[in-house]
Design a protein around this motif. Structure first.
Motif, PDB file in Angstrom:
ATOM      1  N   SER A  21     -17.448  -1.023   5.787  1.00  0.00           N
ATOM      2  CA  SER A  21     -17.310   0.373   5.597  1.00  0.00           C
ATOM      3  C   SER A  21     -15.690   0.792   5.541  1.00  0.00           C
ATOM      4  O   SER A  21     -15.245   2.015   5.290  1.00  0.00           O
ATOM      5  N   LEU A  22     -14.914  -0.099   6.224  1.00  0.00           N
ATOM      6  CA  LEU A  22     -13.445   0.012   6.592  1.00  0.00           C
ATOM      7  C   LEU A  22     -12.753  -0.529   5.144  1.00  0.00           C
ATOM      8  O   LEU A  22     -11.489  -0.547   5.181  1.00  0.00           O
ATOM      9  N   ILE A  23     -13.422  -1.176   3.976  1.00  0.00           N
ATOM     10  CA  ILE A  23     -12.737  -1.613   3.019  1.00  0.00           C
ATOM     11  C   ILE A  23     -12.327  -0.384   2.022  1.00  0.00           C
ATOM     12  O   ILE A  23     -13.220   0.181   1.750  1.00  0.00           O
ATOM     13  N   TYR A  24     -11.121  -0.270   1.700  1.00  0.00           N
ATOM     14  CA  TYR A  24     -10.737   0.744   0.860  1.00  0.00           C
ATOM     15  C   TYR A  24     -11.054   0.333  -0.764  1.00  0.00           C
ATOM     16  O   TYR A  24     -11.464   0.960  -1.564  1.00  0.00           O
ATOM     17  N   GLU A  25     -10.503  -0.926  -0.830  1.00  0.00           N
ATOM     18  CA  GLU A  25     -10.803  -1.459  -1.985  1.00  0.00           C
ATOM     19  C   GLU A  25     -10.285  -2.831  -2.135  1.00  0.00           C
ATOM     20  O   GLU A  25     -10.314  -3.488  -1.246  1.00  0.00           O
ATOM     21  N   GLU A  26     -10.822  -3.464  -3.412  1.00  0.00           N
ATOM     22  CA  GLU A  26     -10.749  -5.043  -3.437  1.00  0.00           C
ATOM     23  C   GLU A  26      -9.818  -5.465  -4.748  1.00  0.00           C
ATOM     24  O   GLU A  26     -10.108  -4.830  -5.788  1.00  0.00           O
ATOM     25  N   ILE A  27      -8.792  -6.238  -4.499  1.00  0.00           N
ATOM     26  CA  ILE A  27      -8.082  -6.863  -5.552  1.00  0.00           C
ATOM     27  C   ILE A  27      -7.930  -8.118  -5.687  1.00  0.00           C
ATOM     28  O   ILE A  27      -7.588  -8.970  -4.541  1.00  0.00           O
ATOM     29  N   ASN A  28      -8.279  -8.600  -6.883  1.00  0.00           N
ATOM     30  CA  ASN A  28      -8.261 -10.203  -6.630  1.00  0.00           C
ATOM     31  C   ASN A  28      -9.067 -10.902  -5.611  1.00  0.00           C
ATOM     32  O   ASN A  28      -8.615 -11.938  -5.072  1.00  0.00           O
ATOM     33  N   GLY A  29     -10.283 -10.250  -5.237  1.00  0.00           N
ATOM     34  CA  GLY A  29     -10.879 -10.764  -4.054  1.00  0.00           C
ATOM     35  C   GLY A  29     -10.576 -10.575  -2.877  1.00  0.00           C
ATOM     36  O   GLY A  29     -11.382 -11.153  -1.922  1.00  0.00           O
ATOM     37  N   THR A  30      -9.651 -10.018  -2.623  1.00  0.00           N
ATOM     38  CA  THR A  30      -8.869  -9.711  -1.275  1.00  0.00           C
ATOM     39  C   THR A  30      -9.085  -8.179  -0.934  1.00  0.00           C
ATOM     40  O   THR A  30      -8.779  -7.442  -1.726  1.00  0.00           O
ATOM     41  N   PRO A  31      -9.887  -8.095   0.184  1.00  0.00           N
ATOM     42  CA  PRO A  31     -10.134  -6.613   0.448  1.00  0.00           C
ATOM     43  C   PRO A  31      -8.942  -5.993   1.123  1.00  0.00           C
ATOM     44  O   PRO A  31      -8.187  -6.627   2.035  1.00  0.00           O
ATOM     45  N   TYR A  32      -8.872  -4.662   0.721  1.00  0.00           N
ATOM     46  CA  TYR A  32      -7.856  -3.982   1.440  1.00  0.00           C
ATOM     47  C   TYR A  32      -8.392  -2.965   2.170  1.00  0.00           C
ATOM     48  O   TYR A  32      -9.034  -2.047   1.826  1.00  0.00           O
ATOM     49  N   TYR A  33      -7.829  -2.909   3.498  1.00  0.00           N
ATOM     50  CA  TYR A  33      -8.692  -1.855   4.578  1.00  0.00           C
ATOM     51  C   TYR A  33      -7.850  -0.626   4.371  1.00  0.00           C
ATOM     52  O   TYR A  33      -6.752  -0.407   4.349  1.00  0.00           O
ATOM     53  N   VAL A 122      -5.487   8.236 -14.460  1.00  0.00           N
ATOM     54  CA  VAL A 122      -5.786   8.265 -12.953  1.00  0.00           C
ATOM     55  C   VAL A 122      -4.701   8.781 -12.142  1.00  0.00           C
ATOM     56  O   VAL A 122      -3.320   8.720 -12.394  1.00  0.00           O
ATOM     57  N   ILE A 123      -5.002   9.618 -11.146  1.00  0.00           N
ATOM     58  CA  ILE A 123      -3.811  10.288 -10.336  1.00  0.00           C
ATOM     59  C   ILE A 123      -4.005   9.813  -8.816  1.00  0.00           C
ATOM     60  O   ILE A 123      -5.166   9.816  -8.392  1.00  0.00           O
ATOM     61  N   GLU A 124      -3.069   9.269  -8.201  1.00  0.00           N
ATOM     62  CA  GLU A 124      -2.995   8.612  -6.870  1.00  0.00           C
ATOM     63  C   GLU A 124      -1.992   9.349  -6.220  1.00  0.00           C
ATOM     64  O   GLU A 124      -1.173   9.791  -6.405  1.00  0.00           O
ATOM     65  N   ILE A 125      -2.622   9.760  -4.650  1.00  0.00           N
ATOM     66  CA  ILE A 125      -1.628  10.504  -3.884  1.00  0.00           C
ATOM     67  C   ILE A 125      -1.508   9.590  -2.681  1.00  0.00           C
ATOM     68  O   ILE A 125      -2.483   9.251  -1.694  1.00  0.00           O
ATOM     69  N   ASP A 126      -0.446   8.870  -2.719  1.00  0.00           N
ATOM     70  CA  ASP A 126      -0.053   8.047  -1.494  1.00  0.00           C
ATOM     71  C   ASP A 126      -0.739   6.808  -1.486  1.00  0.00           C
ATOM     72  O   ASP A 126      -1.897   6.516  -2.207  1.00  0.00           O
ATOM     73  N   VAL A 127      -0.197   5.804  -0.858  1.00  0.00           N
ATOM     74  CA  VAL A 127      -0.835   4.725  -0.394  1.00  0.00           C
ATOM     75  C   VAL A 127      -1.901   4.816   0.916  1.00  0.00           C
ATOM     76  O   VAL A 127      -1.241   5.230   1.732  1.00  0.00           O
ATOM     77  N   LYS A 128      -3.186   4.390   0.721  1.00  0.00           N
ATOM     78  CA  LYS A 128      -3.951   4.764   2.075  1.00  0.00           C
ATOM     79  C   LYS A 128      -4.415   3.587   2.534  1.00  0.00           C
ATOM     80  O   LYS A 128      -5.506   3.458   3.077  1.00  0.00           O
TER      81      LYS A 128
END
Length: 205
Positions: A21-33, A122-128
């Motif tokens: 539940s703390l994973i924001y997204e996953e890139i190349n198999g690496t979770p970003y929290y 896609v519109i992104e607001i800041d790095v989260k």
């Protein structure tokens, strides 16, 4: 009661398993929290405290949604918010702030899985996310942006609140970094002049 080094290691935030539940997204198999997830693991904050957007970020999203619905034909587009998930491939699952889809490109009905077709914009607001020690914010933004473009997104817009800059990326074109006082075209017939828009609502001075 003293704590042995082994007990300290076992109970430290770094040694605890991070819940999905703390994973924001996953890139190349690496979770970003989510940014601040370590405070949740150490029980200094709750999960709800770190997941919510700031007042400024929320206001920007709200005003952009207003602009999009005002100028884009309702029947032609679906505007998704609330961190819509985007499934690119195995090990690549992204989260967006605003995703504008061509209505005709979407399956009907929609299901409870991530979107698997590229948004038009896609519109992104800041790095989260909590950036890993070996990844800079610029590297993360560029990598995520390129992955979305490669997936078929036609335009990616980053609105950065700390620097009041906007990054605009499109396939096979030079990426543009501009200021908030420049007019930005989101889609043909739909532009936004961010600085006066935010000032008009008292979001910024």
């Amino acid at each position: 009661m003293s704590v042995t080094p082994r007990e300290q290691s076992r109970n430290s935030p770094a040694s605890r398993k991070v819940p999905s539940s703390l994973i924001y997204e996953e890139i190349n198999g690496t979770p970003y929290y989510y940014k601040g997830y370590r405070s949740v693991l150490s029980r200094q904050k709750t999960q709800e405290e770190i997941i919510g957007a700031s007042a400024l970020q929320s206001a920007i999203v709200s005003l952009l949604i207003h602009v999009l619905y005002k100028f884009l034909p309702f029947n032609d587009y679906l505007i998704a918010t609330n961190e819509p998930g985007l499934h690119l491939a195995v090990g690549n699952n992204l989260s967006n702030d605003i995703a504008v889809f061509d209505q005709h490109a979407l399956p009907t009905p929609l299901d409870d899985k991530f979107f698997s077709v590229p948004p038009r914009v896609v519109i992104e607001i800041d790095v989260k996310i909590e950036l890993p020690a070996n990844v800079s914010e610029t590297e993360y933004v560029y990598d995520k942006t390129q992955k979305m473009l490669d997936f078929g997104v036609q335009k990616v817009i980053w609105i950065l609140t700390k620097t009041r800059k906007t990054l605009i990326a499109q396939p096979d074109q030079h990426w543009i970094l501009t200021n908030w006082d420049d007019i930005i075209e989101i889609l043909p017939g739909c532009t936004v002049d961010l600085l006066p828009l935010l000032k008009s609502k008292g979001v910024i001075l």
